[in-house]
Enzyme design. Structure first.
Site, PDB file in Angstrom:
ATOM      1  N   CYS A 190      25.134   6.652 -10.898  1.00 50.13           N
ATOM      2  CA  CYS A 190      25.765   7.869 -11.386  1.00 50.13           C
ATOM      3  C   CYS A 190      26.668   8.387 -10.278  1.00 50.13           C
ATOM      4  O   CYS A 190      26.800   7.772  -9.224  1.00 50.13           O
ATOM      5  CB  CYS A 190      24.710   8.923 -11.720  1.00 50.13           C
ATOM      6  SG  CYS A 190      23.433   8.381 -12.880  1.00 50.13           S
ATOM      7  N   LEU A 201      25.083   7.225 -15.532  1.00 50.21           N
ATOM      8  CA  LEU A 201      24.758   5.878 -15.997  1.00 50.21           C
ATOM      9  C   LEU A 201      23.297   5.926 -16.409  1.00 50.21           C
ATOM     10  O   LEU A 201      22.411   6.075 -15.560  1.00 50.21           O
ATOM     11  CB  LEU A 201      24.974   4.842 -14.895  1.00 50.21           C
ATOM     12  CG  LEU A 201      24.640   3.397 -15.273  1.00 50.21           C
ATOM     13  CD1 LEU A 201      25.644   2.866 -16.291  1.00 50.21           C
ATOM     14  CD2 LEU A 201      24.620   2.503 -14.041  1.00 50.21           C
ATOM     15  N   ASN A 253      22.110  11.326  -8.046  1.00 49.22           N
ATOM     16  CA  ASN A 253      22.448   9.916  -8.233  1.00 49.22           C
ATOM     17  C   ASN A 253      21.312   9.142  -7.575  1.00 49.22           C
ATOM     18  O   ASN A 253      21.161   9.201  -6.355  1.00 49.22           O
ATOM     19  CB  ASN A 253      23.787   9.611  -7.567  1.00 49.22           C
ATOM     20  CG  ASN A 253      24.110   8.122  -7.509  1.00 49.22           C
ATOM     21  OD1 ASN A 253      24.914   7.696  -6.703  1.00 49.22           O
ATOM     22  ND2 ASN A 253      23.486   7.320  -8.358  1.00 49.22           N
ATOM     23  N   GLY A 254      20.505   8.441  -8.371  1.00 46.96           N
ATOM     24  CA  GLY A 254      19.434   7.702  -7.719  1.00 46.96           C
ATOM     25  C   GLY A 254      18.314   7.314  -8.648  1.00 46.96           C
ATOM     26  O   GLY A 254      18.363   7.522  -9.855  1.00 46.96           O
ATOM     27  N   VAL A 284      27.996 -15.906  -8.047  1.00 46.66           N
ATOM     28  CA  VAL A 284      29.457 -15.904  -8.030  1.00 46.66           C
ATOM     29  C   VAL A 284      29.954 -16.800  -6.906  1.00 46.66           C
ATOM     30  O   VAL A 284      29.314 -16.906  -5.850  1.00 46.66           O
ATOM     31  CB  VAL A 284      30.008 -14.466  -7.869  1.00 46.66           C
ATOM     32  CG1 VAL A 284      29.623 -13.881  -6.513  1.00 46.66           C
ATOM     33  CG2 VAL A 284      31.528 -14.432  -8.056  1.00 46.66           C
ATOM     34  N   THR A 298      34.266  -7.446   7.283  1.00 44.04           N
ATOM     35  CA  THR A 298      33.115  -8.112   6.664  1.00 44.04           C
ATOM     36  C   THR A 298      32.824  -7.554   5.284  1.00 44.04           C
ATOM     37  O   THR A 298      32.560  -8.299   4.334  1.00 44.04           O
ATOM     38  CB  THR A 298      31.853  -7.931   7.529  1.00 44.04           C
ATOM     39  OG1 THR A 298      32.143  -8.270   8.863  1.00 44.04           O
ATOM     40  CG2 THR A 298      30.715  -8.789   7.026  1.00 44.04           C
ATOM     41  N   ARG A 334      35.486  -8.690   2.727  1.00 44.95           N
ATOM     42  CA  ARG A 334      35.317 -10.115   2.403  1.00 44.95           C
ATOM     43  C   ARG A 334      34.189 -10.323   1.396  1.00 44.95           C
ATOM     44  O   ARG A 334      34.312 -11.103   0.449  1.00 44.95           O
ATOM     45  CB  ARG A 334      35.005 -10.897   3.676  1.00 44.95           C
ATOM     46  CG  ARG A 334      36.162 -11.088   4.632  1.00 44.95           C
ATOM     47  CD  ARG A 334      35.668 -11.797   5.889  1.00 44.95           C
ATOM     48  NE  ARG A 334      36.737 -12.119   6.831  1.00 44.95           N
ATOM     49  CZ  ARG A 334      36.546 -12.743   7.991  1.00 44.95           C
ATOM     50  NH1 ARG A 334      35.303 -13.107   8.337  1.00 44.95           N
ATOM     51  NH2 ARG A 334      37.563 -13.011   8.789  1.00 44.95           N
ATOM     52  N   GLY A 361      19.348  -8.684  -2.804  1.00 41.19           N
ATOM     53  CA  GLY A 361      18.580  -9.013  -1.603  1.00 41.19           C
ATOM     54  C   GLY A 361      19.057  -8.379  -0.316  1.00 41.19           C
ATOM     55  O   GLY A 361      18.641  -8.806   0.767  1.00 41.19           O
TER      56      GLY A 361
END
Length: 554
Positions: free
Chosen positions: A2, A51, A75-76, A273, A322, A325, A348
């Site tokens: 959210c 959401l 939000n959480g 992906v 980083t 990317r 993870g």
């Protein structure tokens, strides 16, 4: 996911400010496309983009207590909400089934000093109309983003993303992780303190693998609460494979009723992906076959990744090399996940920080240095992997949950003897974690070398990014970068390119100061560069910058 947007210490016309709040909150609607809500008074404004994942029908925000005197935008996810409901249900009249409403119950009971009672990830703003007071808080590690800023009138704004503050604030900053701001004393106070921050508190501990294994299983199980379809991100690396294996173990039953009923969506879907033929895709398919998940392999081309860079910088709100990317493939994957009807995924992130999993940890001189680096990395994670996982997924209205960063799990994993996390001399990185869960996975995955996400999606991804930056940024631009970007001056052409885009999107000097900087090798902190003389001559966050990588740079 959210989003929240709040205005406090109001000094201008509240009616006009309400209109502005709606306009700015709309900039974050990608985080919460399901519903919008707002509370507005002469003293405070709270807007929310939702959401819906838990209590889909009745959990719209802002939330109110029975008397409508306490207002909350969150939000959480609060994973211990059932236990808290049971504890406070006789003293607080719950109005919804939302997991986040326990924050109102705790505030009613304890005032502002309750945040460490919450197990979960969150950023919230609470307004008490009786006291004309407000409370702003963020979870222990900053898994959920939160920013604050002031306008020319001294009015305080808070928002889930900085893009909602840049148009109206003179200065902005990240709200500190593990902290809260209570308006009646006006100070931001840290509430997250642990004995394991200090090496001396853990150096003589005895490691219990069974306890560690059970703690992670408990964490994953608690993260499965959902009234909508969910899945797992499965890169084929150790961390995502373990999370996927544990999730598969519990996915057939609903954790919300202590597994008394069957899950509404018993088939677990996994997502990977990468560029065609990438290391991650092959390993992920092997794990999916082993676990029996419904697996989805998402391909992207280098050009599709390049075309998304500007959008990624806009959504992730960073110029860190980083992070960009790794965020780009994740951003592209999130779009496909949402298209398949999935609204929440487990991921993870955090394992490498907890267990010393990055390849540069092979150079840690001793257990003390390793432990202190893991603590540094964890406490800085809100600027890196937490931001990436949260914002790359929420760009398309998908929530990412990170069981390795669960507060109860951390209290077990960070108290094991640091000597048992040391690698090198024949021991692989994260060997203690591998030993705990090798029975859950194919041996080729349980003992697969650490591969950073941005590398694992395909080595040509990073190589092409460097080539494109070399073409678009001149030697002279890089040599004079300190004059254009005196703060966090770019030290590579790739970094310069990202910074240029960031400044166009967020043209506020303090916005750039919300992004981390400093030298890094293979995701190390600046302090860890002292571990190896060769590190001091490098400035590339890829894992291939470390000689122990099987495909290290030559």
């Amino acid at each position: 996911m959210c989003s929240i947007f709040g205005v406090f210490d109001i000094k201008t016309d509240a009616v006009e400010l309400r209109k502005k709040a709606l306009e700015l909150s709309r900039l974050m609607r990608h985080r919460g496309p399901d519903w919008s809500g707002i509370y507005a008074s002469d003293n405070a404004i709270l807007a929310h983009e939702r959401l819906s994942i838990v209590d889909v029908n009745a959990g719209a925000q802002p939330l109110y207590n029975q008397q409508k005197t306490h207002v909350l935008a969150v939000n959480g996810e609060i994973y211990n909400h059932q236990a808290l409901r049971a504890e406070y249900g006789d003293r607080y009249q719950f109005q919804t089934g939302s997991d986040c409403e326990v924050i109102l119950a705790l505030y009613q009971e304890k005032g502002p000093e309750f945040l460490d009672d919450l197990q979960g990830m969150f950023a919230f703003a609470l307004y008490d109309s009786e006291k004309d007071a407000y409370l702003i808080g963020r979870d222990h590690l900053g898994i959920i983003p939160l920013y604050m800023g002031y306008d020319e009138h001294g009015q305080l704004y808070v928002a889930s993303e900085m893009k909602a503050l840049v148009p109206v604030c003179r200065t902005i900053k990240e709200f500190p992780a593990g902290s809260y701001l209570w308006s009646q004393d006006g100070e931001i106070r840290s509430y997250y303190h642990r004995d394991w921050f200090d090496y001396d508190a853990v150096k003589d501990n005895v490691t219990d693998k069974n306890e560690l294994r059970q703690a992670l299983e408990d964490s994953v199980k608690s993260h499965l609460m959902s009234d909508v379809p969910y899945g797992v991100l499965l890169s084929g690396g150790l961390d995502s494979s373990i999370i996927s294996a544990i999730t598969k173990k519990y996915a057939a039953r609903r954790v919300e009723d202590q597994e008394r009923s069957e899950a509404w969506w018993p088939q677990l879907h996994s997502f990977a992906v990468g560029l065609p033929g990438s290391p991650d895709l092959k390993a992920a398919q092997e794990v999916a076959n082993h676990l029996g998940t419904v697996h989805h392999e998402i391909h992207f081309t280098v050009q599709e990744g390049l075309d998304a860079i500007r959008d990624v910088i806009y959504h992730i709100e960073t110029y860190d090399v980083t992070t960009i990317r790794a965020s780009t493939p994740m951003y592209l994957m999130s779009r496909k996940i949402k298209a398949m009807g999935i609204k929440m995924v487990l991921s993870g992130e955090g394992s490498d920080e907890v267990f010393g999993g990055y390849l540069y940890f092979h150079k840690a001189p001793n257990a003390k240095e390793l432990h202190e680096e893991t603590v540094r990395k964890l406490l800085a994670l809100h600027m890196y992997d937490c931001a990436r996982a949260n914002k790359a997924m929420s760009a398309w209205g998908v929530e990412a949950r990170v069981p390795f960063l669960d507060k109860k799990f951390l209290d077990v994993a960070m108290r094991i003897n640091p000597q048992d996390k040391m690698c090198g001399n024949g021991k692989m990185e994260k060997h203690i974690l591998r030993e705990c869960f090798e029975a859950y996975l194919p041996a080729s995955v349980a003992w697969r070398q650490k591969e950073q996400f941005s590398d694992g999606v395909g080595y040509s991804w990073i190589d092409t990014l460097k080539e494109v930056a070399a073409q678009q940024v001149s030697d002279q631009q890089l040599e004079t970068a300190r004059f254009r970007f005196p703060y966090n001056t770019p030290t590579s052409k790739e970094a310069y390119l990202y910074r240029e885009i960031f400044e166009e999107l967020f043209p506020l000097p303090s916005a750039a100061e919300c992004v981390p900087g400093g030298p890094s090798v293979a995701c190390s902190s600046a302090k860890a560069i002292e571990w190896d003389e060769a590190f001091k001559k490098m400035d590339d966050p890829s894992g291939r910058a470390v000689g122990v990588h099987q495909s290290a740079y030559k």
